[in-house]
Motif scaffolding. Structure first.
Motif, PDB file in Angstrom:
ATOM      1  N   MET A  56      38.072  67.051  27.288  1.00 25.63           N
ATOM      2  CA  MET A  56      39.295  66.982  28.067  1.00 25.63           C
ATOM      3  C   MET A  56      39.417  65.596  28.699  1.00 25.63           C
ATOM      4  N   ASN A  57      40.617  65.249  29.151  1.00 21.43           N
ATOM      5  CA  ASN A  57      40.853  63.913  29.703  1.00 21.43           C
ATOM      6  C   ASN A  57      39.876  63.577  30.830  1.00 21.43           C
ATOM      7  N   VAL A  87      42.846  57.105  31.132  1.00 21.38           N
ATOM      8  CA  VAL A  87      42.547  57.797  29.875  1.00 21.38           C
ATOM      9  C   VAL A  87      43.831  58.348  29.256  1.00 21.38           C
ATOM     10  N   LYS A  88      44.698  58.922  30.094  1.00 19.55           N
ATOM     11  CA  LYS A  88      45.963  59.462  29.589  1.00 19.55           C
ATOM     12  C   LYS A  88      46.823  58.361  28.973  1.00 19.55           C
ATOM     13  N   ILE A  89      46.806  57.189  29.587  1.00 18.88           N
ATOM     14  CA  ILE A  89      47.577  56.055  29.045  1.00 18.88           C
ATOM     15  C   ILE A  89      47.021  55.637  27.692  1.00 18.88           C
ATOM     16  N   LYS A 142      32.983  60.083  31.149  1.00 13.88           N
ATOM     17  CA  LYS A 142      32.095  59.499  30.134  1.00 13.88           C
ATOM     18  C   LYS A 142      32.274  57.988  30.041  1.00 13.88           C
ATOM     19  N   LEU A 143      33.521  57.525  30.141  1.00 14.29           N
ATOM     20  CA  LEU A 143      33.807  56.096  29.982  1.00 14.29           C
ATOM     21  C   LEU A 143      33.946  55.368  31.325  1.00 14.29           C
ATOM     22  N   GLU A 144      33.751  56.125  32.409  1.00 14.18           N
ATOM     23  CA  GLU A 144      33.853  55.554  33.757  1.00 14.18           C
ATOM     24  C   GLU A 144      35.230  54.933  33.983  1.00 14.18           C
ATOM     25  N   LEU A 145      36.248  55.724  33.643  1.00  7.50           N
ATOM     26  CA  LEU A 145      37.636  55.321  33.835  1.00  7.50           C
ATOM     27  C   LEU A 145      38.330  56.380  34.680  1.00  7.50           C
TER      28      LEU A 145
END
Length: 226
Positions: free
Chosen positions: A171-172, A186-188, A178-181
């Motif tokens: 999920m987002n 992430v949605k963008i 996981k990516l530290e964002l």
């Protein structure tokens, strides 16, 4: 005027499928060539594997009619030579003295049919037709794969990271962690990569990831994959 274009800018002409014949029996070779030409196929005939493999149009062939027992050569070795060159030409094997082990070898090597001489014209045309249809499907799939790879090449490194995780089922918010964002970021990225990949749904994106081999296998929505 470019080949395949009609005068006046009309639709392109469809080039007949190319069928190659390899048979050291001149009488059989000529008879098969004549039959296939009468069925509107483009045909190239060869007396030996060496002549065939040296031809520059081998990769364009939609079907190879291949005699198993050639003078001084094993026809099945031609199948292996094509495989070694990464040339996927559907093969229809022909023989006047076929046996079960030979048939099994040929089919395991990828032959689409095995004809025992003498064979009926209808039998030959049906086998060739099936081979040509298979070749058409393969070429469409290869074209689609190439198109997907071209689209993937336009993604940024971060968009590729997001694609790998999203297509693994995360999920987002899990991708974000996981990516530290941030989840918004992430949605963008997800929206951008969906647009760039011309994906209409997540299912589309998963299929593309499978083609590309970029789907993350080590994680799932529920944790680390087993």
């Amino acid at each position: 005027m470019p080949e395949g274009t009609m005068a006046g800018g009309g639709p392109a002409l469809i080039c007949p499928a190319l069928i190659c014949i390899v048979d050291d029996d001149a009488e059989v070779r000529c008879a098969v060539e004549s039959l296939l030409r009468s069925a509107d196929y483009r045909v190239l005939a060869f007396a030996s594997p060496e002549e065939f493999l040296a031809c520059g149009e081998v990769a364009d062939a939609a079907c190879l009619m291949l005699d198993v027992y050639l003078d001084g050569a094993d026809g099945l070795e031609v199948q292996q030579a094509l495989h070694d060159r990464s040339i996927a030409v559907p093969v229809v094997l022909m023989t006047g003295q076929g046996d079960i082990p030979m048939t099994v070898r040929g089919m395991k090597a990828g032959a689409v049919d095995f004809l025992t001489k003498p064979f009926a014209e209808e039998e030959l045309l049906q086998a060739v037709g099936e081979a040509v249809a298979l070749d058409g499907r393969r070429r469409l799939e290869r074209g689609e794969d190439d198109a997907v790879r071209a689209l993937y090449g336009k993604l940024t490194p971060r968009e590729r990271d997001v694609m790998a995780l999203v297509t693994a089922g995360l999920m987002n918010k899990q991708v974000a962690a996981k990516l530290e964002l941030s989840e918004v970021t992430v949605k963008i990225h997800r929206g951008n990569l969906m647009r760039k990949m011309h994906a209409q749904s997540l299912a589309d994106l998963v299929r593309m990831a499978e083609i590309l081999g970029v789907r993350e296998r080590t994680v799932t929505r529920y944790g680390v994959a087993g």
